[in-house]
Design a protein around this motif. Structure first.
Motif, PDB file in Angstrom:
ATOM      1  N   HIS A   1      -9.577  58.827  69.691  1.00 53.86           N
ATOM      2  CA  HIS A   1      -9.264  60.472  69.526  1.00 53.86           C
ATOM      3  C   HIS A   1     -10.577  60.302  68.925  1.00 53.86           C
ATOM      4  O   HIS A   1     -11.452  60.454  69.069  1.00 53.86           O
ATOM      5  CB  HIS A   1      -8.198  60.087  67.962  1.00 53.86           C
ATOM      6  N   MET A   2     -10.288  61.872  69.644  1.00 54.14           N
ATOM      7  CA  MET A   2     -11.839  62.930  69.879  1.00 54.14           C
ATOM      8  C   MET A   2     -12.090  63.539  68.233  1.00 54.14           C
ATOM      9  O   MET A   2     -11.636  63.012  66.580  1.00 54.14           O
ATOM     10  CB  MET A   2     -11.288  64.541  70.167  1.00 54.14           C
ATOM     11  N   ALA A   3     -13.707  62.963  68.343  1.00 52.98           N
ATOM     12  CA  ALA A   3     -14.144  63.247  66.750  1.00 52.98           C
ATOM     13  C   ALA A   3     -14.028  64.885  66.199  1.00 52.98           C
ATOM     14  O   ALA A   3     -13.375  64.743  64.744  1.00 52.98           O
ATOM     15  CB  ALA A   3     -15.225  63.441  67.049  1.00 52.98           C
ATOM     16  N   HIS A   4     -13.522  65.841  66.873  1.00 56.70           N
ATOM     17  CA  HIS A   4     -13.165  66.930  65.987  1.00 56.70           C
ATOM     18  C   HIS A   4     -11.863  67.022  65.778  1.00 56.70           C
ATOM     19  O   HIS A   4     -11.423  67.029  64.621  1.00 56.70           O
ATOM     20  CB  HIS A   4     -13.013  67.829  66.652  1.00 56.70           C
ATOM     21  N   TYR A   5     -10.708  65.881  65.853  1.00 59.90           N
ATOM     22  CA  TYR A   5      -9.710  65.737  65.052  1.00 59.90           C
ATOM     23  C   TYR A   5      -9.485  65.112  64.203  1.00 59.90           C
ATOM     24  O   TYR A   5      -9.405  62.989  64.431  1.00 59.90           O
ATOM     25  CB  TYR A   5      -8.249  65.393  66.482  1.00 59.90           C
ATOM     26  N   THR A   6      -9.194  64.881  63.203  1.00 64.44           N
ATOM     27  CA  THR A   6      -8.703  63.825  62.225  1.00 64.44           C
ATOM     28  C   THR A   6      -7.264  62.703  62.302  1.00 64.44           C
ATOM     29  O   THR A   6      -6.915  64.110  61.973  1.00 64.44           O
ATOM     30  CB  THR A   6      -9.349  64.236  60.934  1.00 64.44           C
ATOM     31  N   PRO A   7      -6.840  62.651  62.627  1.00 66.68           N
ATOM     32  CA  PRO A   7      -5.292  62.197  62.654  1.00 66.68           C
ATOM     33  C   PRO A   7      -4.877  61.785  61.118  1.00 66.68           C
ATOM     34  O   PRO A   7      -5.425  61.685  59.903  1.00 66.68           O
ATOM     35  CB  PRO A   7      -5.845  60.338  63.156  1.00 66.68           C
ATOM     36  N   SER A   8      -3.508  61.914  61.123  1.00 66.77           N
ATOM     37  CA  SER A   8      -2.481  61.751  59.930  1.00 66.77           C
ATOM     38  C   SER A   8      -1.517  61.738  60.196  1.00 66.77           C
ATOM     39  O   SER A   8      -1.198  62.000  61.249  1.00 66.77           O
ATOM     40  CB  SER A   8      -2.583  63.674  59.364  1.00 66.77           C
ATOM     41  N   SER A   9      -0.756  60.758  59.252  1.00 70.40           N
ATOM     42  CA  SER A   9       0.637  60.201  59.370  1.00 70.40           C
ATOM     43  C   SER A   9       1.081  61.163  59.636  1.00 70.40           C
ATOM     44  O   SER A   9       1.639  62.549  59.369  1.00 70.40           O
ATOM     45  CB  SER A   9       0.538  59.698  58.479  1.00 70.40           C
ATOM     46  N   ASN A  10       2.263  61.101  60.942  1.00 71.01           N
ATOM     47  CA  ASN A  10       3.562  61.987  61.118  1.00 71.01           C
ATOM     48  C   ASN A  10       3.337  63.084  62.525  1.00 71.01           C
ATOM     49  O   ASN A  10       3.657  63.928  62.653  1.00 71.01           O
ATOM     50  CB  ASN A  10       4.404  62.106  60.497  1.00 71.01           C
ATOM     51  N   ASP A  11       1.788  63.524  62.291  1.00 75.30           N
ATOM     52  CA  ASP A  11       0.962  64.213  63.205  1.00 75.30           C
ATOM     53  C   ASP A  11       1.610  64.253  64.724  1.00 75.30           C
ATOM     54  O   ASP A  11       1.857  63.002  65.848  1.00 75.30           O
ATOM     55  CB  ASP A  11      -0.334  64.999  63.388  1.00 75.30           C
ATOM     56  N   ARG A  12       1.906  65.561  65.397  1.00 77.59           N
ATOM     57  CA  ARG A  12       2.884  65.119  67.001  1.00 77.59           C
ATOM     58  C   ARG A  12       1.681  65.530  67.982  1.00 77.59           C
ATOM     59  O   ARG A  12       0.644  66.487  67.483  1.00 77.59           O
ATOM     60  CB  ARG A  12       3.305  66.017  67.326  1.00 77.59           C
ATOM     61  N   VAL A  13       0.384  64.399  69.080  1.00 80.83           N
ATOM     62  CA  VAL A  13      -0.474  64.883  69.371  1.00 80.83           C
ATOM     63  C   VAL A  13      -0.200  64.310  70.955  1.00 80.83           C
ATOM     64  O   VAL A  13       0.534  64.243  71.537  1.00 80.83           O
ATOM     65  CB  VAL A  13      -1.376  63.584  68.853  1.00 80.83           C
ATOM     66  N   MET A  14      -1.516  65.067  71.279  1.00 81.55           N
ATOM     67  CA  MET A  14      -1.409  64.848  73.287  1.00 81.55           C
ATOM     68  C   MET A  14      -2.360  63.968  73.401  1.00 81.55           C
ATOM     69  O   MET A  14      -3.376  63.821  73.263  1.00 81.55           O
ATOM     70  CB  MET A  14      -1.707  66.266  73.349  1.00 81.55           C
ATOM     71  N   LEU A  15      -2.189  63.316  74.454  1.00 84.71           N
ATOM     72  CA  LEU A  15      -2.907  62.116  75.098  1.00 84.71           C
ATOM     73  C   LEU A  15      -3.606  62.182  76.857  1.00 84.71           C
ATOM     74  O   LEU A  15      -2.404  63.144  77.149  1.00 84.71           O
ATOM     75  CB  LEU A  15      -2.876  61.040  75.042  1.00 84.71           C
TER      76      LEU A  15
END
Length: 75
Positions: free
Chosen positions: A51-65
Motif C-alpha cells: 500500500h501507499m505510505a500515506h495510507y494506513t490500512p484498517s480492517s474492513n476499509d473499502r480500497v482502490m488498487l
C-alpha cells in the motif's frame, strides 16, 4: 501497378487505460501488508498487497488498487 495492403494507423485507438480494482481489507487485519477481498468475492486472498505510505490500512476499509498496489481508502 501493384496494390499493397497496410494497417490503417489513423483509425487505431491508443489507450493508456489502467485497470482499477476495488476491494475490502480483510476482517481481522492487524498490521503489515493486508489481505483483500475483491469485489464480487467472499473469501480473502492468500496474497498480501503493498500500500501507499500515506495510507494506513484498517480492517474492513473499502480500497482502490492500481497495478496491484493499494492506493487508499474510498470514502
Amino acid at each position: 501497378m501493384e496494390i499493397v495492403e497496410h494497417e490503417d494507423v489513423f483509425n487505431q485507438k491508443k489507450t493508456n487505460a489502467v485497470e482499477v480494482k476495488l476491494a475490502t481489507i480483510a476482517p481481522g487485519y492487524v498490521s503489515g501488508r493486508p489481505q483483500l477481498i475483491f469485489s464480487g468475492e467472499t473469501i480473502a486472498t492468500l496474497k498480501t498487497y503493498p500500500h501507499m505510505a500515506h495510507y494506513t490500512p484498517s480492517s474492513n476499509d473499502r480500497v482502490m488498487l492500481i497495478k496491484g498496489v493499494v492506493i487508499g481508502k474510498i470514502v
